[in-house]
Design an enzyme around this catalytic site. Structure first.
Site, PDB file in Angstrom:
ATOM      1  N   LEU A  75       0.867  -1.178   0.000  1.00  0.00           N
ATOM      2  CA  LEU A  75       0.000   0.000   0.000  1.00  0.00           C
ATOM      3  C   LEU A  75       0.902   1.226   0.000  1.00  0.00           C
ATOM      4  CD1 LEU A  75      -2.741  -0.572   2.728  1.00  0.00           C
ATOM      5  CD2 LEU A  75      -3.138  -0.084   0.351  1.00  0.00           C
ATOM      6  N   ASP A  76       0.642   2.203  -0.850  1.00  0.00           N
ATOM      7  CA  ASP A  76       1.543   3.359  -0.842  1.00  0.00           C
ATOM      8  C   ASP A  76       1.228   4.269   0.343  1.00  0.00           C
ATOM      9  OD1 ASP A  76      -0.080   5.377  -3.434  1.00  0.00           O
ATOM     10  OD2 ASP A  76      -0.824   4.371  -1.656  1.00  0.00           O
ATOM     11  N   ALA A  77       2.054   5.309   0.521  1.00  0.00           N
ATOM     12  CA  ALA A  77       1.982   6.098   1.752  1.00  0.00           C
ATOM     13  C   ALA A  77       0.661   6.840   1.900  1.00  0.00           C
ATOM     14  CB  ALA A  77       3.149   7.083   1.801  1.00  0.00           C
ATOM     15  N   SER A 107      -2.315   5.825   1.025  1.00  0.00           N
ATOM     16  CA  SER A 107      -3.466   4.962   1.325  1.00  0.00           C
ATOM     17  C   SER A 107      -3.371   4.423   2.728  1.00  0.00           C
ATOM     18  CB  SER A 107      -3.516   3.799   0.347  1.00  0.00           C
ATOM     19  OG  SER A 107      -3.002   4.164  -0.877  1.00  0.00           O
ATOM     20  N   ARG A 160      -6.725   6.276  -7.828  1.00  0.00           N
ATOM     21  CA  ARG A 160      -6.883   7.728  -7.746  1.00  0.00           C
ATOM     22  C   ARG A 160      -7.143   8.297  -9.132  1.00  0.00           C
ATOM     23  NH1 ARG A 160      -2.787   7.040  -3.807  1.00  0.00           N
ATOM     24  NH2 ARG A 160      -1.082   7.638  -5.178  1.00  0.00           N
TER      25      ARG A 160
END
Lengths: 347, 393
Positions: free
Chosen positions: A101-103, A105, A240
């Site tokens: 999961l990127d930062a 999210s 997104r």
């Protein structure tokens, strides 16, 4: 003779899920979990030190009358085994991360410890979908599709209504269904393919772009809206961008103000560990809770490996689909109730 | 860490503690040279040859003290010339190892030390070295120190009675507690190589600036590197703090006693932090003074994290400058904690940070209380509710 530390270490084998907070890199989460596990392991008492014979000057004792110090042997623990000299008993615990999961999210992040790392691989290769809740806001467009980026344009959104939004979502879902059928390499004119589609077992094989298997709007109060998405092969940036494209289709612009993963395969958000619970005891409890799911994933993964060796493709696909059906059974039912609960929370 | 050969030889040749048998001690004193100082060629040949130990000890006794590398070449010549048996492997004079020998010959047998000449850990040397065993008994974490480059070799080279003991006594006289000595030496082993005159000069300088004895002891315990810095540097820093912050001498002393790390590190990040607080945040002079005297850590905090917290507290929580200056602990807290708790209070409708309004929540209570107390007293909800809310963020 196993020590307490070794017994504790042997319990740390399996998968569990963690709730990653917003704004934190997944690596920091993984490192935090590893250091708390190491802390618990190294706080266990160390093994007893080896004894060695040392000649020490001790008083002669009751036998002789003189008060001279005499060299006499005695068993003394060697300082070479002292914990301040040897260091901690454990230096590393293998903690692996499933789908990252990127930062920006937040949400369910599956971690594997010890032998669970092998099962993580099977989970990543298996046919599981992921559930996301996307929060969007109409009226502006930014460079990185989030509300914290640099604003590129601002638009009005008065003309946007719920049914226009639903129409756009239906169109996107249709396009995604087509892509799903194409990438699942089945001929839809056959009966078997129809039955698979009815049961919801179509799955893209090999490399495919991100595909949304489910998409609906669960909250709409302009400028804010929330979408619920089930998808496969996705990245959070794609989601997104999806919000941005929804805005474009509605002839306005939209940015994403939150990406939250509520489910990753069989791991749901109710059973994840929050930050206060990233300690060894809670993690071992969570591993025990998920042990049945872990076993199922491992079995399906091992089956796929052996089936790949046997090399009969149609049979493989059929069997894999039945395995995935078992894993997916639970969450296909729950996803709708999950969505309802979300609506209650946000309202 | 790599304990070099020279250090090990120093260790071996130093008269070892009285725990050894007297006979071996005599042997060690007689022949200070060990295998190490010979070149590899000679060592191998001497080991593998069929000579008796007697010949070996003769050679040992013949060679002088070996710390001087220049002598090494001359020494190598001596065994070579007198060593005729070495080359002749078929010589008849080879006593069997099972042959009985007299007492004098038995005493002359020199057992080569089992210590490895080089090692990456201090484990083989701890039991044999008086310095290292006394340090372990004090509580020094040798494992941590041996990770640092060259520190292990330095420790092995130290002599307990000449180097370590005087400095430990000095620290004890200063007032540092014995239980803290181990931690101090783990953080700063170089205090054992600093000259005593320098240490005493720095302590007397601090006392001349009217730091009490207890505060000097507390400062040295908290910042172990303090006494390694020169008097000019300490003076420079104390002057900077007093001038820049505009505090009285007593308040500066108080701030420095609580956070002696200020005197150790570089001044550039502190100057940047001060500029950030003044220009970017917009705190006035007296607010800055109050913040620094309450929470000195703001001066060495990470600039980015500090900005993130201030931005959230001022813009999202709508807390004015005066309130933040009144409760500067909020600038020291973890950002995620503040964010989650504020959002929870906002969701419940209890997010009131103005003292004049009802249901007022002070910033220090927001940050300082543990989770369960916060939930029950401030948010008026259960811990499970808070966790469930955390999972929706």
């Amino acid at each position: 003779m196993t020590t307490q530390a070794v017994r504790l270490f042997r319990k740390m084998d399996g998968l569990f899920a963690v709730y990653k907070p917003h704004g934190v890199h997944w690596k920091h989460v993984r490192d935090g979990v590893e250091s708390s596990l190491l802390k618990a392991l190294n706080s266990c008492p160390p093994p007893a030190p080896q004894l060695a014979v040392r000649f020490q000057l001790l008083s002669a004792g009751e036998n002789s009358s003189s008060k001279d110090l005499v060299l006499s042997p005695s068993m003394v623990p060697t300082l070479a085994d002292h914990p301040l000299v040897t260091g901690p008993q454990f230096h590393k615990v293998h903690v692996g991360v499933g789908h990252r999961l990127d930062a920006f999210s937040s949400g369910v992040l599956v971690l594997g410890v010890g032998k669970g790392n092998g099962v993580l691989e099977h989970l990543c290769k298996s046919h599981v979908t992921r559930d996301y809740t996307l929060k969007g806001e109409f009226g502006k467009a930014t460079d990185n599709f989030t509300d914290t980026g640099r604003v590129l344009e601002k638009t009005t959104y008065d003309h946007v209504t719920l049914d226009k939004l639903e129409r756009v979502l239906a169109m996107i879902q249709g396009a995604n269904q087509k892509a799903l059928i194409t990438y699942s390499q089945v001929d839809l004119r056959t009966q078997e393919a129809y039955e698979l589609a009815v049961r919801g077992l179509l799955y893209p094989h090999g490399k495919s772009p991100p595909i949304l298997t489910g998409l609906r709007c669960i909250h709409f109060s302009p400028p804010h809206f929330t979408l619920e998405v089930q998808c496969v092969n996705e990245t959070q940036k794609y989601l997104r961008k999806l919000i941005h494209e929804v805005g474009l289709e509605l002839r306005t612009s939209a940015v994403c103000s939150g990406v939250r993963r509520t489910r990753d395969g069989p791991f749901k958000v109710e059973n994840t560990l929050t930050r206060q619970h990233w300690t060894a005891d809670s993690i071992i409890q969570a591993i025990a809770h998920f042990s049945k799911t872990t076993r199922k994933i491992r079995k399906s993964g091992m089956f796929k490996q052996t089936a790949g060796q046997l090399n009969s493709s149609a049979q493989v696909q059929e069997q894999t689909r039945s395995q995935t059906e078992q894993i997916n059974q639970e969450h296909v039912e729950l996803s709708s109730s999950c969505g309802q609960r979300d609506t209650c929370d946000t309202e | 860490m790599h304990v070099c050969q020279r250090c090990v030889s120093l260790l071996l040749s130093r008269p070892l503690s009285a725990a050894l048998q007297q006979s071996t001690r005599a042997l060690h004193q007689r022949s200070r040279l060990t295998l190490l100082q010979h070149s590899t060629r000679h060592t191998l040949s001497q080991r593998h040859s069929r000579q008796t130990w007697r010949h070996f000890t003769d050679h040992q006794a013949a060679s002088p003290d070996v710390y001087n590398k220049i002598d090494l070449a001359q020494k190598e010549v001596v065994p070579l010339n007198s060593d005729v048996h070495r080359i002749d492997l078929d010589a008849a004079v080879h006593p069997s190892p099972l042959q009985e020998i007299s007492e004098e010959e038995a005493v002359q047998i020199q057992v080569p030390s089992a210590l490895p000449p080089e090692s990456s850990t201090l484990r083989p040397y701890v039991d044999k070295s008086e310095t290292l065993s006394k340090l372990v008994q004090l509580g020094v974490n040798l494992w941590k120190l041996e990770q640092r480059p060259n520190v292990g070799s330095m420790l092995v080279r130290l002599d307990f009675h000449a180097d370590v003991a005087p400095r430990l006594l000095f620290l004890k006289d200063l007032g540092v507690e014995e239980s803290k000595l181990g931690q101090l030496l783990t953080k700063n082993p170089f205090i054992l190589t600093e000259s005593l005159d320098n240490l005493e000069a720095r302590v007397s300088y601090l006392k001349s600036k009217k730091f009490s004895k207890q505060s000097v002891a507390a400062m040295v315990s908290k910042a172990p590197y303090l006494l390694n810095f020169s008097v000019e540097r300490l003076d420079n820093r104390l002057g900077f703090f007093q001038k820049q912050l505009g505090l009285s001498a007593e308040k500066t002393r108080d701030v420095v006693t609580r956070l002696p790390k200020l005197l150790c590190g570089s001044l550039e990040p502190i100057k940047e932090n001060l500029k950030v607080c003044e220009l970017e945040f917009g705190f006035r002079g007296n607010e800055m003074q109050h913040i620094v005297t309450t929470v000195p850590k703001v001066l060495i905090a990470n600039k980015r994290k500090l900005t993130q917290i201030f931005h959230f507290v001022h813009n999202t929580m709508d807390v004015p400058h005066s309130l933040i200056a009144k409760f500067p602990q909020v600038l020291n807290a973890k950002f995620l904690r503040i964010q989650e708790r504020h959002l929870f209070l906002e969701y419940l409708g209890h997010a009131q940070y103005q003292p004049s309004q009802p249901n007022y929540v002070s910033l220090d209570r927001l940050v300082f209380l543990p989770d369960d107390v916060f939930c029950s007293e401030v948010a008026l909800a259960t811990l499970e509710d808070f966790e469930r809310f955390q999972k929706t963020l």
